[in-house]
Design a protein around this motif. Structure first.
Motif, PDB file in Angstrom:
ATOM      1  N   ARG A 124       0.847  -1.234   0.074  1.00  0.00           N
ATOM      2  CA  ARG A 124       0.028   0.061   0.059  1.00  0.00           C
ATOM      3  C   ARG A 124       0.981   1.402   0.008  1.00  0.00           C
ATOM      4  NH1 ARG A 124      -3.747  -0.377  -2.863  1.00  0.00           N
ATOM      5  NH2 ARG A 124      -5.366   1.064  -2.040  1.00  0.00           N
ATOM      6  N   LEU A 125       1.867   0.978   0.601  1.00  0.00           N
ATOM      7  CA  LEU A 125       2.934   2.214   0.505  1.00  0.00           C
ATOM      8  C   LEU A 125       3.398   2.719  -0.793  1.00  0.00           C
ATOM      9  CD1 LEU A 125       4.018   3.332   3.042  1.00  0.00           C
ATOM     10  CD2 LEU A 125       6.034   2.289   3.095  1.00  0.00           C
ATOM     11  N   ALA A 126       3.705   1.548  -1.605  1.00  0.00           N
ATOM     12  CA  ALA A 126       4.171   1.712  -2.931  1.00  0.00           C
ATOM     13  C   ALA A 126       3.088   2.511  -3.626  1.00  0.00           C
ATOM     14  CB  ALA A 126       4.461   0.432  -3.578  1.00  0.00           C
ATOM     15  N   ARG A 127       1.965   2.243  -3.221  1.00  0.00           N
ATOM     16  CA  ARG A 127       0.586   2.654  -4.227  1.00  0.00           C
ATOM     17  C   ARG A 127       0.541   4.231  -3.808  1.00  0.00           C
ATOM     18  NH1 ARG A 127      -1.818   5.009  -6.760  1.00  0.00           N
ATOM     19  NH2 ARG A 127      -3.881   4.895  -7.703  1.00  0.00           N
ATOM     20  N   LEU A 128       0.692   4.412  -2.420  1.00  0.00           N
ATOM     21  CA  LEU A 128       0.529   5.807  -1.967  1.00  0.00           C
ATOM     22  C   LEU A 128       1.699   6.603  -2.216  1.00  0.00           C
ATOM     23  CD1 LEU A 128      -0.416   4.990   1.639  1.00  0.00           C
ATOM     24  CD2 LEU A 128      -1.883   6.009   0.188  1.00  0.00           C
ATOM     25  N   PHE A 129       2.763   6.006  -2.527  1.00  0.00           N
ATOM     26  CA  PHE A 129       3.941   7.031  -3.226  1.00  0.00           C
ATOM     27  C   PHE A 129       3.402   7.285  -4.552  1.00  0.00           C
ATOM     28  CE2 PHE A 129       7.491   4.592  -0.326  1.00  0.00           C
ATOM     29  CZ  PHE A 129       7.526   5.799   0.288  1.00  0.00           C
ATOM     30  N   ARG A 130       2.998   6.299  -5.314  1.00  0.00           N
ATOM     31  CA  ARG A 130       2.725   6.421  -6.480  1.00  0.00           C
ATOM     32  C   ARG A 130       1.729   7.786  -6.870  1.00  0.00           C
ATOM     33  NH1 ARG A 130       4.504   3.517 -11.153  1.00  0.00           N
ATOM     34  NH2 ARG A 130       3.031   3.563 -13.149  1.00  0.00           N
ATOM     35  N   GLY A 131       0.730   7.523  -6.047  1.00  0.00           N
ATOM     36  CA  GLY A 131      -0.415   8.817  -6.084  1.00  0.00           C
ATOM     37  C   GLY A 131      -0.006  10.184  -5.573  1.00  0.00           C
ATOM     38  N   ALA A 132       1.302  10.217  -4.975  1.00  0.00           N
ATOM     39  CA  ALA A 132       1.466  11.471  -4.321  1.00  0.00           C
ATOM     40  C   ALA A 132       2.109  12.224  -5.273  1.00  0.00           C
ATOM     41  CB  ALA A 132       2.441  11.403  -3.243  1.00  0.00           C
ATOM     42  N   ARG A 133       1.614  13.711  -5.261  1.00  0.00           N
ATOM     43  CA  ARG A 133       2.349  14.783  -6.062  1.00  0.00           C
ATOM     44  C   ARG A 133       3.700  15.113  -5.820  1.00  0.00           C
ATOM     45  NH1 ARG A 133      -1.641  18.214  -8.350  1.00  0.00           N
ATOM     46  NH2 ARG A 133       0.219  19.764  -8.792  1.00  0.00           N
ATOM     47  N   GLY A 134       4.281  14.699  -4.482  1.00  0.00           N
ATOM     48  CA  GLY A 134       5.383  15.187  -4.048  1.00  0.00           C
ATOM     49  C   GLY A 134       5.850  14.337  -2.625  1.00  0.00           C
ATOM     50  N   CYS A 135       6.929  14.166  -2.447  1.00  0.00           N
ATOM     51  CA  CYS A 135       7.438  13.512  -1.225  1.00  0.00           C
ATOM     52  C   CYS A 135       8.255  14.290  -0.367  1.00  0.00           C
ATOM     53  CB  CYS A 135       8.039  12.000  -1.583  1.00  0.00           C
ATOM     54  SG  CYS A 135       8.546  11.216  -0.194  1.00  0.00           S
ATOM     55  N   LEU A 136       8.121  14.408   0.829  1.00  0.00           N
ATOM     56  CA  LEU A 136       8.982  15.188   1.697  1.00  0.00           C
ATOM     57  C   LEU A 136       9.694  14.547   2.733  1.00  0.00           C
ATOM     58  CD1 LEU A 136       6.267  17.874   2.794  1.00  0.00           C
ATOM     59  CD2 LEU A 136       8.582  18.402   1.935  1.00  0.00           C
ATOM     60  N   VAL A 137      11.080  14.629   2.310  1.00  0.00           N
ATOM     61  CA  VAL A 137      12.259  13.916   3.240  1.00  0.00           C
ATOM     62  C   VAL A 137      12.898  14.837   3.650  1.00  0.00           C
ATOM     63  CG1 VAL A 137      14.336  12.456   3.146  1.00  0.00           C
ATOM     64  CG2 VAL A 137      12.125  11.799   1.610  1.00  0.00           C
ATOM     65  N   THR A 138      12.958  15.250   5.070  1.00  0.00           N
ATOM     66  CA  THR A 138      13.548  16.824   5.598  1.00  0.00           C
ATOM     67  C   THR A 138      14.356  16.251   6.729  1.00  0.00           C
ATOM     68  OG1 THR A 138      11.167  16.664   6.977  1.00  0.00           O
ATOM     69  CG2 THR A 138      11.667  18.011   4.732  1.00  0.00           C
ATOM     70  N   SER A 139      14.951  15.160   6.660  1.00  0.00           N
ATOM     71  CA  SER A 139      15.807  14.688   7.736  1.00  0.00           C
ATOM     72  C   SER A 139      17.116  15.691   7.907  1.00  0.00           C
ATOM     73  CB  SER A 139      16.458  13.409   7.433  1.00  0.00           C
ATOM     74  OG  SER A 139      15.834  12.384   6.500  1.00  0.00           O
ATOM     75  N   TYR A 140      17.199  15.761   9.381  1.00  0.00           N
ATOM     76  CA  TYR A 140      18.533  16.815   9.925  1.00  0.00           C
ATOM     77  C   TYR A 140      19.754  15.947   9.567  1.00  0.00           C
ATOM     78  CZ  TYR A 140      14.775  18.898  12.253  1.00  0.00           C
ATOM     79  OH  TYR A 140      13.235  19.821  12.732  1.00  0.00           O
ATOM     80  N   ALA A 141      19.770  14.790   9.864  1.00  0.00           N
ATOM     81  CA  ALA A 141      20.731  13.722   9.508  1.00  0.00           C
ATOM     82  C   ALA A 141      20.280  12.500   8.948  1.00  0.00           C
ATOM     83  CB  ALA A 141      21.704  13.669  10.594  1.00  0.00           C
ATOM     84  N   ASP A 142      20.725  11.854   8.154  1.00  0.00           N
ATOM     85  CA  ASP A 142      20.071  10.408   7.745  1.00  0.00           C
ATOM     86  C   ASP A 142      21.447   9.856   6.996  1.00  0.00           C
ATOM     87  OD1 ASP A 142      18.365   8.605   7.277  1.00  0.00           O
ATOM     88  OD2 ASP A 142      16.756  10.179   6.854  1.00  0.00           O
ATOM     89  N   GLY A 143      21.787   8.522   7.156  1.00  0.00           N
ATOM     90  CA  GLY A 143      22.753   7.657   6.534  1.00  0.00           C
ATOM     91  C   GLY A 143      22.380   7.813   5.217  1.00  0.00           C
ATOM     92  N   MET A 144      21.288   7.189   4.540  1.00  0.00           N
ATOM     93  CA  MET A 144      21.244   7.360   3.148  1.00  0.00           C
ATOM     94  C   MET A 144      19.531   7.914   3.078  1.00  0.00           C
ATOM     95  SD  MET A 144      21.431   7.017   0.162  1.00  0.00           S
ATOM     96  CE  MET A 144      23.112   6.364   0.157  1.00  0.00           C
ATOM     97  N   ASN A 145      18.556   7.253   3.657  1.00  0.00           N
ATOM     98  CA  ASN A 145      17.084   7.583   3.494  1.00  0.00           C
ATOM     99  C   ASN A 145      16.757   6.798   2.367  1.00  0.00           C
ATOM    100  OD1 ASN A 145      14.398   8.565   2.924  1.00  0.00           O
ATOM    101  ND2 ASN A 145      14.709   9.449   4.947  1.00  0.00           N
ATOM    102  N   LEU A 146      16.136   5.610   2.568  1.00  0.00           N
ATOM    103  CA  LEU A 146      15.583   4.787   1.752  1.00  0.00           C
ATOM    104  C   LEU A 146      14.292   5.396   0.956  1.00  0.00           C
ATOM    105  CD1 LEU A 146      16.696   1.431   2.732  1.00  0.00           C
ATOM    106  CD2 LEU A 146      17.754   2.511   1.228  1.00  0.00           C
ATOM    107  N   VAL A 147      13.413   6.154   1.763  1.00  0.00           N
ATOM    108  CA  VAL A 147      12.043   6.464   1.517  1.00  0.00           C
ATOM    109  C   VAL A 147      12.306   7.181   0.129  1.00  0.00           C
ATOM    110  CG1 VAL A 147      10.207   7.909   2.002  1.00  0.00           C
ATOM    111  CG2 VAL A 147      11.025   6.214   3.646  1.00  0.00           C
ATOM    112  N   ALA A 148      13.335   8.066   0.304  1.00  0.00           N
ATOM    113  CA  ALA A 148      13.655   9.005  -1.186  1.00  0.00           C
ATOM    114  C   ALA A 148      13.787   7.913  -2.156  1.00  0.00           C
ATOM    115  CB  ALA A 148      14.989   9.855  -0.751  1.00  0.00           C
ATOM    116  N   LYS A 149      14.450   6.955  -2.424  1.00  0.00           N
ATOM    117  CA  LYS A 149      14.616   6.183  -3.299  1.00  0.00           C
ATOM    118  C   LYS A 149      13.648   5.221  -3.751  1.00  0.00           C
ATOM    119  CE  LYS A 149      19.695   6.046  -3.039  1.00  0.00           C
ATOM    120  NZ  LYS A 149      20.947   5.111  -3.280  1.00  0.00           N
ATOM    121  N   GLU A 150      12.782   5.096  -2.948  1.00  0.00           N
ATOM    122  CA  GLU A 150      11.392   4.198  -3.016  1.00  0.00           C
ATOM    123  C   GLU A 150      10.423   4.920  -3.510  1.00  0.00           C
ATOM    124  OE1 GLU A 150      11.935   1.241   0.957  1.00  0.00           O
ATOM    125  OE2 GLU A 150      10.678   3.056   1.156  1.00  0.00           O
ATOM    126  N   TYR A 151      10.274   6.235  -3.174  1.00  0.00           N
ATOM    127  CA  TYR A 151       9.531   7.322  -3.913  1.00  0.00           C
ATOM    128  C   TYR A 151       9.718   7.431  -5.205  1.00  0.00           C
ATOM    129  CZ  TYR A 151       6.683  11.442  -5.137  1.00  0.00           C
ATOM    130  OH  TYR A 151       5.849  12.260  -5.703  1.00  0.00           O
TER     131      TYR A 151
END
Ligand code: GDG
Length: 467
Positions: A338-365
């Protein structure tokens, strides 16, 4: 690789739920060498486990050990997540130093090393994952192991200044020097690790770029982690057949994060509020934030949960209308498909980490988008992913106006620009997927110099053979 691959991580994959990127990435290497995955069993026991329990043999062997309740408190929630996690995420103010945390961290690493030494053959390659195990190679060497041992740190490498918050900061470089290869997410992480060695009188830089630390040689390299792109794309496209219906608003931005103070969610909410104050007349987008609970027993996580509830309440109080709730905040786990579907329907994705090793959500989106009509990734320039995904809309996560402007830009971006930015990001996500990340690390681990600075080891040197 001559022998088996032995992977060590804090949690042993239990086989429940979908396979995460790490499991998929390591599956081929483990199955191909009849390998072994060792990690803690999910349930704590009254006493520490002194043996490894076999969970499965096929297609590779999974061996688990139990942590005691005391170790869960002091090793896992304590030193790992109340000292090392904030330290590596540039929050030394949240570090809780306690003698019992330190002692438990060292004793769990010692015990896990003994358990591994009991099953490792001399030609096995050992790959240790993440901050729970900085001292593991040193403990394995103390058990007499000369195997190739690699380490991959999934979170940011701490800065030299922050490291001095540790009770014994000098141990940190020593722990890492017992690995043949230290893998980090980004070039910026490598720069911080080398700065630490440079500042240490025990370390010396060799002509081939390796670091000699006392009698040991170690290599430090970046290996940006990736995702299982094809399976994520398949999920997103297959799910598209199922309309979102009332699961999602018509026009929305999405945020997906384990609820963690490093992910910058409060500033994201405030920036969305700032955008709503100045949005073009008639626009009524929503922010759908999925943030499953995490490490709730740690005070800092309790505090951030309260803070978010408060900001979310204010935001909806200020802007909601009878038929529009601007912020949907889901403090629960959502199934992966469902996450994959929600990503696909979203006009934008917000990744606003102050520090993050990579952040896989950015790549998944990025992977989940329809290339013909893609959404826009708004990405903190302090997340590891920003080093690769430079065509995302990069923002300063501390600057609310900057994030609010990026929201406005994402929602009004013309299709050709969205397609250009997405194509560039997708090419990078595909080029560095989970499987190629694992292959790259293991290839380098198999060729870096052995750990001892003198062939045959210091003992041979003492015998005068090399003089
Ligand atoms: C560490 C480092 C590094 C989140 N909510 C749900 C859900 N998720 C999934 C996401 C993504 C994963 O969790 C989160 O990965 P991140 O990379 O963003 O962050 P961490 O968990 O902090 O991971 C990080 C990573 O290690 C790998 O090296 O990138 O920097 O901090 O996959 O999709 N999954 C499901 N439901 C949710 O509600 N199914």
């Amino acid at each position: 690789m001559a022998g088996r691959l032995i992977v060590v991580s804090n949690r042993i994959p239990t086989g429940e739920g979908g396979a995460g990127g790490l499991i998929v990435a390591l599956h081929d290497a483990l199955a191909g060498t009849g390998g072994v995955w060792i990690g803690a069993l999910p349930d704590a026991a009254d006493a520490p486990g002194e043996t490894l329990q076999a969970l499965s043999e096929e297609p590779y062997s999974r061996l688990g050990y139990t942590l005691s309740q005391e170790e869960m408190e002091n090793f896992y929630l304590g030193f790992s997540n109340s000292v090392l996690w904030p330290l590596c995420h540039r929050r030394p103010d949240l570090v809780e130093l306690r003698l019992e945390y330190d002692a438990s961290y060292r004793s769990v690493n010692r015990r896990v090393a003994r358990l591994i030494a009991g099953i490792a053959d001399p030609d096995d390659t050992i790959w240790v994952h993440d901050y729970h195990f900085f001292p593991l190679a040193a403990e394995l060497r103390a058990c007499g192991l000369h195997n190739r041992i690699g380490f991959f740190l999934h979170i940011p490498f701490p800065s030299l200044g922050d490291l001095s918050v540790l009770a014994q900061p000098e141990d940190f470089a020593d722990w890492l020097a017992h690995y043949n290869l230290v893998g980090l997410q980004t070039q910026a992480d490598v720069a911080r690790a080398l700065e630490m060695f440079r500042a240490d009188p025990r370390a010396e830089f060799m002509m081939d770029g390796t670091v000699k630390f006392r009698d040991r040689i170690t290599s430090v390299r970046s290996f940006p982690i990736g995702i299982d792109v094809e399976s994520f794309q398949r999920d997103a496209a297959a799910e598209e057949e199922r309309p979102l219906g009332r699961e999602a608003p018509e026009t929305y931005l999405i945020g997906v994060d384990r609820l963690d103070y490093s992910k910058g969610i409060p500033n994201r909410f405030l920036a969305f509020g700032r955008y709503l104050e100045t949005r073009p007349h008639g626009e009524r987008p929503c922010l759908l934030q999925i943030a499953p609970p995490s490490r709730e027993k740690v005070q800092a996580y309790h505090d951030i949960t309260r803070e978010l509830e408060e900001i979310a309440g204010h935001l909806n109080g200020a802007f909601a209308e009878l038929d529009w709730t601007p912020l949907r905040y889901i403090h629960r786990n959502v199934p992966r498909h469902r996450l994959a579907r929600l990503f696909r329907g979203a006009r934008g994705c917000l990744v606003t980490s102050y520090a993050d090793g990579m952040n896989l959500v950015a790549k998944e989106y990025v992977a989940a988008q329809d290339p013909a009509d893609p959404g826009v990734l708004i990405l903190s320039r302090l997340a590891g992913a920003a080093e690769e995904l430079s065509d995302a809309l990069l923002v300063n996560p501390y600057d609310i106006d900057d994030i609010a402007n990026a929201i406005e830009q994402a929602l009004s971006m013309p299709l050709p620009e969205r397609q250009r930015r997405h194509a560039s990001c997708l090419a990078k996500v595909k080029a560095n997927d989970a499987a190629s990340w694992a292959r790259a690390f293991l290839n380098v681990l198999s060729v870096v110099p052995g750990t001892l600075a003198w062939p045959g080891g210091i003992d041979q040197f003492a015998d005068g053979e090399l003089l």
